[in-house]
Scaffold this active site. Structure first.
Site, PDB file in Angstrom:
ATOM      1  N   ASN A 129     -35.234 -35.586 -92.115  1.00  0.00           N
ATOM      2  CA  ASN A 129     -35.962 -35.651 -90.845  1.00  0.00           C
ATOM      3  C   ASN A 129     -37.137 -34.669 -90.951  1.00  0.00           C
ATOM      4  O   ASN A 129     -36.951 -33.554 -91.423  1.00  0.00           O
ATOM      5  CB  ASN A 129     -35.014 -35.230 -89.693  1.00  0.00           C
ATOM      6  CG  ASN A 129     -35.529 -35.640 -88.332  1.00  0.00           C
ATOM      7  OD1 ASN A 129     -36.694 -35.447 -88.010  1.00  0.00           O
ATOM      8  ND2 ASN A 129     -34.652 -36.205 -87.515  1.00  0.00           N
ATOM      9  N   CYS A 179     -27.800 -69.013 -70.149  1.00  0.00           N
ATOM     10  CA  CYS A 179     -26.728 -69.600 -70.958  1.00  0.00           C
ATOM     11  C   CYS A 179     -26.474 -71.031 -70.470  1.00  0.00           C
ATOM     12  O   CYS A 179     -26.787 -71.372 -69.322  1.00  0.00           O
ATOM     13  CB  CYS A 179     -25.468 -68.756 -70.787  1.00  0.00           C
ATOM     14  SG  CYS A 179     -24.046 -69.335 -71.737  1.00  0.00           S
ATOM     15  N   CYS A 208     -19.997 -65.974 -69.417  1.00  0.00           N
ATOM     16  CA  CYS A 208     -18.892 -66.381 -70.313  1.00  0.00           C
ATOM     17  C   CYS A 208     -18.780 -65.499 -71.557  1.00  0.00           C
ATOM     18  O   CYS A 208     -17.837 -65.655 -72.329  1.00  0.00           O
ATOM     19  CB  CYS A 208     -19.054 -67.848 -70.717  1.00  0.00           C
ATOM     20  SG  CYS A 208     -20.470 -68.156 -71.797  1.00  0.00           S
ATOM     21  N   SER A 268     -32.587 -38.018 -83.820  1.00  0.00           N
ATOM     22  CA  SER A 268     -32.744 -36.755 -83.093  1.00  0.00           C
ATOM     23  C   SER A 268     -31.395 -36.113 -82.805  1.00  0.00           C
ATOM     24  O   SER A 268     -31.335 -34.968 -82.365  1.00  0.00           O
ATOM     25  CB  SER A 268     -33.513 -36.988 -81.783  1.00  0.00           C
ATOM     26  OG  SER A 268     -32.817 -37.936 -80.996  1.00  0.00           O
ATOM     27  N   VAL A 328     -31.410 -51.097 -83.446  1.00  0.00           N
ATOM     28  CA  VAL A 328     -31.132 -52.476 -83.041  1.00  0.00           C
ATOM     29  C   VAL A 328     -32.149 -53.433 -83.670  1.00  0.00           C
ATOM     30  O   VAL A 328     -32.173 -54.608 -83.340  1.00  0.00           O
ATOM     31  CB  VAL A 328     -31.172 -52.595 -81.493  1.00  0.00           C
ATOM     32  CG1 VAL A 328     -30.065 -51.762 -80.857  1.00  0.00           C
ATOM     33  CG2 VAL A 328     -32.538 -52.190 -80.922  1.00  0.00           C
ATOM     34  N   ASP A 329     -32.984 -52.907 -84.588  1.00  0.00           N
ATOM     35  CA  ASP A 329     -34.143 -53.667 -85.057  1.00  0.00           C
ATOM     36  C   ASP A 329     -33.873 -54.647 -86.202  1.00  0.00           C
ATOM     37  O   ASP A 329     -34.747 -55.418 -86.591  1.00  0.00           O
ATOM     38  CB  ASP A 329     -35.284 -52.708 -85.452  1.00  0.00           C
ATOM     39  CG  ASP A 329     -34.873 -51.694 -86.540  1.00  0.00           C
ATOM     40  OD1 ASP A 329     -33.999 -52.004 -87.375  1.00  0.00           O
ATOM     41  OD2 ASP A 329     -35.460 -50.584 -86.544  1.00  0.00           O
ATOM     42  N   HIS A 386     -25.240 -49.592 -81.636  1.00  0.00           N
ATOM     43  CA  HIS A 386     -25.910 -49.891 -80.366  1.00  0.00           C
ATOM     44  C   HIS A 386     -26.299 -51.351 -80.234  1.00  0.00           C
ATOM     45  O   HIS A 386     -27.137 -51.700 -79.418  1.00  0.00           O
ATOM     46  CB  HIS A 386     -27.147 -48.989 -80.201  1.00  0.00           C
ATOM     47  CG  HIS A 386     -26.810 -47.535 -80.035  1.00  0.00           C
ATOM     48  ND1 HIS A 386     -27.714 -46.507 -80.188  1.00  0.00           N
ATOM     49  CD2 HIS A 386     -25.631 -46.928 -79.716  1.00  0.00           C
ATOM     50  CE1 HIS A 386     -27.117 -45.334 -79.981  1.00  0.00           C
ATOM     51  NE2 HIS A 386     -25.850 -45.566 -79.711  1.00  0.00           N
TER      52      HIS A 386
END
Ligand code: OAD
Length: 243
Positions: free
Chosen positions: A213, A148, A130, A189, A103-104, A119
């Site tokens: 990995n 919001c 909303c 992982s 998510v970075d 994700h």
């Protein structure tokens, strides 16, 4: 050429359709903490107190404080050689898809264009009332929880434990894994579903699967090649061989 990256046994065609699945390990060398392992986030924090809908309902301030800290960590890092190598594949191949659990935002900052974020994104918030999306919240946040215009609190637009993945993103990821010639699984992982099943789907459909990995994972016995080491060290060489 590093012998660990010798792909001659895999008979990869010219201009292959490549799908890359990434996890937190691809960003480790940028300084973004992973979730599992020695210094992983889930060693110091409890997922059920911070990354579930129930946790947010109970204590939105606590949850947002944690995400505010992580947003600052991510914003303070830069893409590494692994992110750049993946972006090079995106530019150099006719058919390519990057599926990330991260998510970075580092893949987009490295220049990757064909990205499916399974994700969500830590830099996007979603209104709990909303549904409006907001990508312009300051880092660090000025108010916690951020609100919001409609009066409802915003939440991080990430997938929490117990929630489903965005349907369109998942469908694209599954389609690519069934169609690609080669899948690279980088820094995951491979224990969180449904992302963990993506390499197995690719393998069943006849794709070659390479895992990058430093450690073995539950999918290691099923892949065609496990390149043991750090993504930023291995991927630049590997990508040069594919292109
Ligand atoms: P994990 O933290 O579970 O796993 C990171 C993996 O990266 C491990 O297998 C490490 O061995 C590997 N690794 C560490 N350093 C590396 C490096 N320099 N190069 C390559 N690999 C390296 O992260 P994910 O598999 O991404 O979900 O975790 C999956 C999901 O679990 C996350 O998206 C998150 C988490 O809970 C949600 O928040 C929904």
């Amino acid at each position: 050429m590093s012998p660990r990256c010798d792909l001659s046994g895999l008979e990869i065609c010219r201009d292959p359709y490549v799908t890359v699945l990434t996890g937190a390990g691809v960003s480790a060398e940028s300084g973004v903490p992973t979730f599992r392992g020695e210094n992983g986030l889930w060693k110091s924090y409890r997922a059920e107190e911070l990354a579930t809908p129930g946790a947010f309902a109970r204590d939105p301030v606590l949850v947002w404080e944690w995400y505010d800290w992580r947003r600052q960590v991510c914003a303070g890092t830069n893409p590494n050689a692994a992110h750049h190598a993946i972006a090079q594949l995106d530019r150099g191949l006719s058919r390519f898809l990057l599926v990330t659990q991260n998510v970075d935002g580092l893949h987009a900052r490295a220049g990757s264009k064909s990205i499916v974020e399974l994700h969500g994104s830590i830099f996007r918030a979603r209104c709990t009332g909303c549904g409006r999306l907001d990508e312009d919240l300051p880092v660090p946040l000025e108010a916690i929880p951020p609100m919001c215009d409609c009066g409802a609190p915003l939440r991080p637009d990430v997938v929490w434990f117990g929630e489903g993945l965005p349907e369109e993103a998942l469908a694209k990821a599954f389609e690519a894994s069934r169609s690609c010639d080669l899948m690279l699984v980088v820094g995951s992982s491979a224990v969180v579903q449904p992302a963990a099943s993506i390499p197995l789907l690719a393998k069943q459909a006849g794709s070659s699967v390479i895992e990058i990995n430093p450690d073995a994972t539950p999918i290691t016995p099923f892949v065609d090649m496990h390149l043991e080491g750090k993504a930023a060290e291995i991927l630049p060489t590997l990508v040069n061989q594919i292109l």
